[in-house]
Design an enzyme around this catalytic site. Sequence first.
Site, PDB file in Angstrom:
ATOM      1  N   LYS A   1       0.840  -1.214   0.000  1.00 41.43           N
ATOM      2  CA  LYS A   1       0.000   0.000   0.000  1.00 41.43           C
ATOM      3  C   LYS A   1       0.869   1.255   0.000  1.00 41.43           C
ATOM      4  CE  LYS A   1      -3.559  -2.409   2.609  1.00 41.43           C
ATOM      5  NZ  LYS A   1      -4.688  -2.566   1.714  1.00 41.43           N
TER       6      LYS A   1
ATOM      7  N   CYS B   1     -13.712  -4.984   3.582  1.00 37.78           N
ATOM      8  CA  CYS B   1     -13.257  -5.794   4.736  1.00 37.78           C
ATOM      9  C   CYS B   1     -13.502  -5.055   6.041  1.00 37.78           C
ATOM     10  CB  CYS B   1     -11.786  -6.173   4.616  1.00 37.78           C
ATOM     11  SG  CYS B   1     -11.448  -7.253   3.240  1.00 37.78           S
TER      12      CYS B   1
HETATM   13  N1  PMP Z   1      -5.680  -3.013   7.911  1.00 40.97           N
HETATM   14  C1  PMP Z   1      -6.111  -2.047   7.115  1.00 40.97           C
HETATM   15  C2  PMP Z   1      -6.559  -0.743   7.712  1.00 40.97           C
HETATM   16  C3  PMP Z   1      -6.143  -2.242   5.732  1.00 40.97           C
HETATM   17  O1  PMP Z   1      -6.574  -1.278   4.925  1.00 40.97           O
HETATM   18  C4  PMP Z   1      -5.707  -3.487   5.206  1.00 40.97           C
HETATM   19  C5  PMP Z   1      -5.732  -3.771   3.721  1.00 40.97           C
HETATM   20  N2  PMP Z   1      -6.909  -3.379   3.078  1.00 40.97           N
HETATM   21  C6  PMP Z   1      -5.256  -4.445   6.084  1.00 40.97           C
HETATM   22  C7  PMP Z   1      -5.255  -4.183   7.431  1.00 40.97           C
HETATM   23  C8  PMP Z   1      -4.763  -5.779   5.611  1.00 40.97           C
HETATM   24  O2  PMP Z   1      -3.586  -5.618   4.891  1.00 40.97           O
HETATM   25  P1  PMP Z   1      -2.957  -6.830   4.083  1.00 40.97           P
HETATM   26  O3  PMP Z   1      -4.056  -7.373   3.219  1.00 40.97           O
HETATM   27  O4  PMP Z   1      -1.857  -6.188   3.280  1.00 40.97           O
HETATM   28  O5  PMP Z   1      -2.452  -7.817   5.058  1.00 40.97           O
END
Ligand code: PMP
Length: 419
Positions: A239, A377
């Site tokens: 990200k 999510c």
């Molecule tokens: N926490 C937050 C606030 C997120 O935006 C995300 C990814 N959308 C995650 C956790 C999970 O990250 P990852 O899929 O890279 O493990």
Amino acid sequence: MASPAELLATPAATALDLARLRDDFPILSTKVHGRQLVYLDNAATSQKPRQVLERMRVYYEQENSNVHRGVHELSERATAAFEGARSRVRAFVNAKEVREIVFTRGTTESINLVAQSWGHANVRAGDEIVISTIEHHSNIVPWQMLCAATGATLRVIPVNDRGELELDAYRELLSAKTKLVAIGHVSNALGTINPVREMIAMAHSAGALVLVDGAQAVPHLRVDVQALDADFYVFSGHKMYGPTGIGILYGKAALLEAMPPWMGGGDMISSVTLERSTWNVIPYKFEAGTPNIADAIGLAAAIDYLESAGIENVEAWEHELLAYATAKLSAVPGLRLVGTAANKAAVISFVLDSAHPHDIGTIVDQEGVAIRTGHHCAQPAMNRFGVPATARASFALYNTKDEVDALVRAIEHVVEIFG
Ligand code: PMP
């Protein structure tokens, strides 16, 4: 705050050289459905600059070998680059010591590591873990699993109608039973920047530790884990202009040292007999097996890239884009913003009276505009705001006001179609 009319009249003013920066990202010149790509799904994953891609190519062409084990030249090069990447991450978040930086696959894995290792060693029936209503599922589910296994209870900080955490309610939730507070720094669904420094101080006064999910913070704001006094701070490389499959767990050295390993295998041991094994020092105790060497090196290149643009410049520019998009989208008939916190970063979530978010996403995609639609999510956050899903535009350093205009035109088109 400036009025919408004032905001729209303000010309783009940024210390960033946007044309040069955009040129660093080959994918931004891609066409989709015959239209110029407008990439506004950066909260899901950002694009990668040539500097990151090039660094990883050099690694595979000139340095690739396994780390920590060989005495030959290539293994030494790979080890130096990999451990150099760890030092780069340490400086980036201002951790006190390099051994406080553990490489993982990403935010999700970092949180699960803490939940399983620290959690099982420290959490008992009757204890409490505090999260908030607007967490990403990866900062909810591992704690639910820990609570189910130990008999601990999950307590939840409510949010107000703007999507800001209610700090009075938070204060009430904290007690001698609270073992850990796990909160996002910036909400991926709403964009709210939580006052984590203040929240950490409150948790510490109650004797609780704090894990901060910084996945949506590190690409946009300066993070200093010592100034925050975070006990654990976790984030993902992908990200923040880095590759997928690499992430960070920062933990205070004393905490990491006291924690048991969670995965067993090569590299995490100091000695092995058939009867028993002893553990390596931190951070290696938590890095079983061959690590993701190339992507760690790519992450360090991404940090160099972000720092060379200047994270404060990035923050200021994204803030301007957010204010511009907020003013323009608010003027679209039947559009409602979800998440209107006073302090927000780079994310704008909305719904339309006339069209389901999935229809919005599909139609704007035909015009080349990539936004995310769904629950992001963060289903509990959606439930709180009484929507099953939202459409979400999220910004990165390379986005422009012209791209916001393209989004707004595409949304106006959706309104015309659905009436
Ligand atoms: N926490 C937050 C606030 C997120 O935006 C995300 C990814 N959308 C995650 C956790 C999970 O990250 P990852 O899929 O890279 O493990």
